[in-house]
Design an enzyme around this catalytic site. Structure first.
Site, mmCIF file in Angstrom:
data_model
loop_
_atom_site.group_PDB
_atom_site.id
_atom_site.type_symbol
_atom_site.label_atom_id
_atom_site.label_comp_id
_atom_site.label_asym_id
_atom_site.label_seq_id
_atom_site.Cartn_x
_atom_site.Cartn_y
_atom_site.Cartn_z
ATOM 1 N N ARG A 90 -20.542 8.472 58.001
ATOM 2 C CA ARG A 90 -19.597 9.197 58.851
ATOM 3 C C ARG A 90 -19.694 10.700 58.570
ATOM 4 N NH1 ARG A 90 -15.612 5.656 55.368
ATOM 5 N NH2 ARG A 90 -17.563 4.526 55.442
ATOM 6 N N GLY B 298 18.281 35.626 45.305
ATOM 7 C CA GLY B 298 18.761 34.262 45.200
ATOM 8 C C GLY B 298 20.068 34.228 44.443
ATOM 9 N N ILE C 143 22.794 32.870 41.467
ATOM 10 C CA ILE C 143 22.706 32.844 40.013
ATOM 11 C C ILE C 143 21.962 31.577 39.587
ATOM 12 C CG2 ILE C 143 24.030 32.813 37.865
ATOM 13 C CD1 ILE C 143 26.354 34.082 39.481
ATOM 14 N N ASP D 77 -8.182 10.418 54.754
ATOM 15 C CA ASP D 77 -7.205 9.377 54.435
ATOM 16 C C ASP D 77 -5.981 9.988 53.767
ATOM 17 O OD1 ASP D 77 -8.463 6.767 55.140
ATOM 18 O OD2 ASP D 77 -10.010 7.472 53.751
ATOM 19 N N THR E 279 14.043 35.970 38.866
ATOM 20 C CA THR E 279 13.367 36.768 37.851
ATOM 21 C C THR E 279 12.052 36.117 37.428
ATOM 22 O OG1 THR E 279 15.498 37.578 37.038
ATOM 23 C CG2 THR E 279 13.610 37.831 35.577
ATOM 24 N N ARG F 38 -16.568 11.804 64.549
ATOM 25 C CA ARG F 38 -16.333 10.511 63.907
ATOM 26 C C ARG F 38 -15.724 9.556 64.931
ATOM 27 N NH1 ARG F 38 -13.897 8.126 59.167
ATOM 28 N NH2 ARG F 38 -14.145 5.881 59.512
#
Length: 374
Positions: free
Chosen positions: A95, A184, A186, A100, A191, A84
């Site tokens: 093209r 992780g 609390i 974009d 879960t 292009r």
């Protein structure tokens, strides 16, 4: 910590092998720009703004570390590598590929060679329809309307035909793992994520059982008095359950996934116990830890404290409502310290503070990609 930005791009082609061109553009975006987390169906659309062959058009969701100008430069390089040549003098023309930027998060930019959001996206059905397929609720930060709302009022009367062609994003498969631990703080969502992964990828689900622990409500009322019996009871329960669940693989499942790793016992104990209590606790823990299976990947879902408190309030467990912010912050510090000092557990930290992987499939796909590509 890496922070990805969710962007949406439009890709079109009306020269040569149009399907192949779209495939190549998506592949190069994956290699050079970030994680392609979603892709619309392919639409055959008439040329817009000039007479020419019909286009194939798609929209993709891309998570990228690149800044807007860097992303634009990357896209221009992809276009150039695929033949292009952009020229303002030529105006609209056929093209091989056209890329974009439609949105970059919710940013609004006006620079000489870059306008975000794309200034004409609301006028073009060939952009709005595929974008609505992957992000119907995305709100235009200037027009303050969702994509589906913009599509409903779009005055473009061009006819779009959805093809049966599909740009195949890599299928995720967790069978290469034996055991994935989701950890992780609390309220981080561990879960929820473990449940979704087990269901979507045929994993054996291992969930921590703690709701019936008689010391937990008492601990939140009087931490100093009930910290040691709480942590010891958790350790005994976790060790028994963990060894039972992981020692009996399910022959009909591809892997195991849990919403905890037994090392969390030591992390919580270090935060909650007095020094002499912790030294005794650690001796017992070290003996047990030698016997348990270690994860192939240790996923830590990082959430900021404000979001954790919101999640805790939302799920409504009465005994959690009095958890102070500084306790959550100390736990987070404990987890991150563990991750830094134990590379052998193969830690993967994912910041989910701005994600909703339960309601937003693109956010969920982002996490799946991160684990799969680990």
């Amino acid at each position: 910590m890496i922070h990805y930005k969710r962007t949406y791009l439009s890709i079109g082609s009306n020269l040569g092998d149009k399907f192949y061109n779209l495939q190549q553009a998506v592949q190069q975006l994956k290699e050079k720009a970030g994680l392609v987390v979603s892709c619309s169906p392919i639409y055959q659309t008439p040329a817009w703004g000039f007479s020419g062959a019909d286009f194939y058009n798609i929209c993709v969701g891309l998570d990228t570390e690149l800044q807007p100008q860097e992303l634009l430069d990357c896209m221009l390089q992809i276009e150039k590598s695929m033949g292009r040549v952009r020229s303002e003098a030529n105006g609209y023309a056929p093209r091989t590929v056209d890329l974009d930027i439609l949105f970059y998060e919710d940013e609004i930019l006006e620079e000489p060679d870059l306008f975000i959001p794309h200034p004409h996206l609301q006028k073009r059905k060939f952009v709005l329809q595929p974008l609505a397929d992957i992000a119907p609720g995305k709100v235009h930060p200037v027009l303050l309307k969702s994509i589906i709302e913009l599509l409903d009022v779009c005055e473009d009367e061009s006819e779009l035909e959805q093809t049966n062609l599909i740009i195949s994003l890599e299928k995720k498969d967790f069978s290469k793992f034996n055991f994935i631990a989701i950890e992780g703080n609390i309220g981080a969502g561990k879960t929820t994520l473990a449940n979704k992964i087990a269901e979507d990828f045929n994993g054996k689900l291992i969930l921590e059982r703690f709701a019936d622990n008689p010391f937990l409500p008492k601990f939140y009322e009087d931490r100093s008095r009930y910290a040691f019996p709480l942590e010891m009871s958790f350790l005994a329960d976790r060790y028994q359950q963990f060894t039972d669940d992981t020692s009996r693989p399910d022959l009909f499942k591809n892997f195991m996934v849990s919403d905890y790793d037994i090392f969390k016992s030591l992390i919580f104990a270090k935060v909650t116990l007095q020094e002499d209590e912790f030294l005794l606790y650690r001796k017992v823990f070290n003996f047990m830890y030698k016997e348990v299976i270690k994860p192939d990947v240790y996923v830590y879902l990082y959430q900021n404290t404000e979001r954790l408190l919101q999640n805790i309030k939302k799920r409504g467990r009465s005994y959690e409502q009095s958890i102070p912010p500084d306790y959550l912050e100390r736990l987070n510090e404990g987890y991150l310290d563990f991750i830094k000092t134990h590379p052998e557990v193969h830690p993967l930290v994912i910041d989910v503070s701005d994600l909703d992987f339960l309601q937003n499939k693109n956010d969920y796909q982002f996490i799946i990609d991160k684990i799969h590509d680990f």
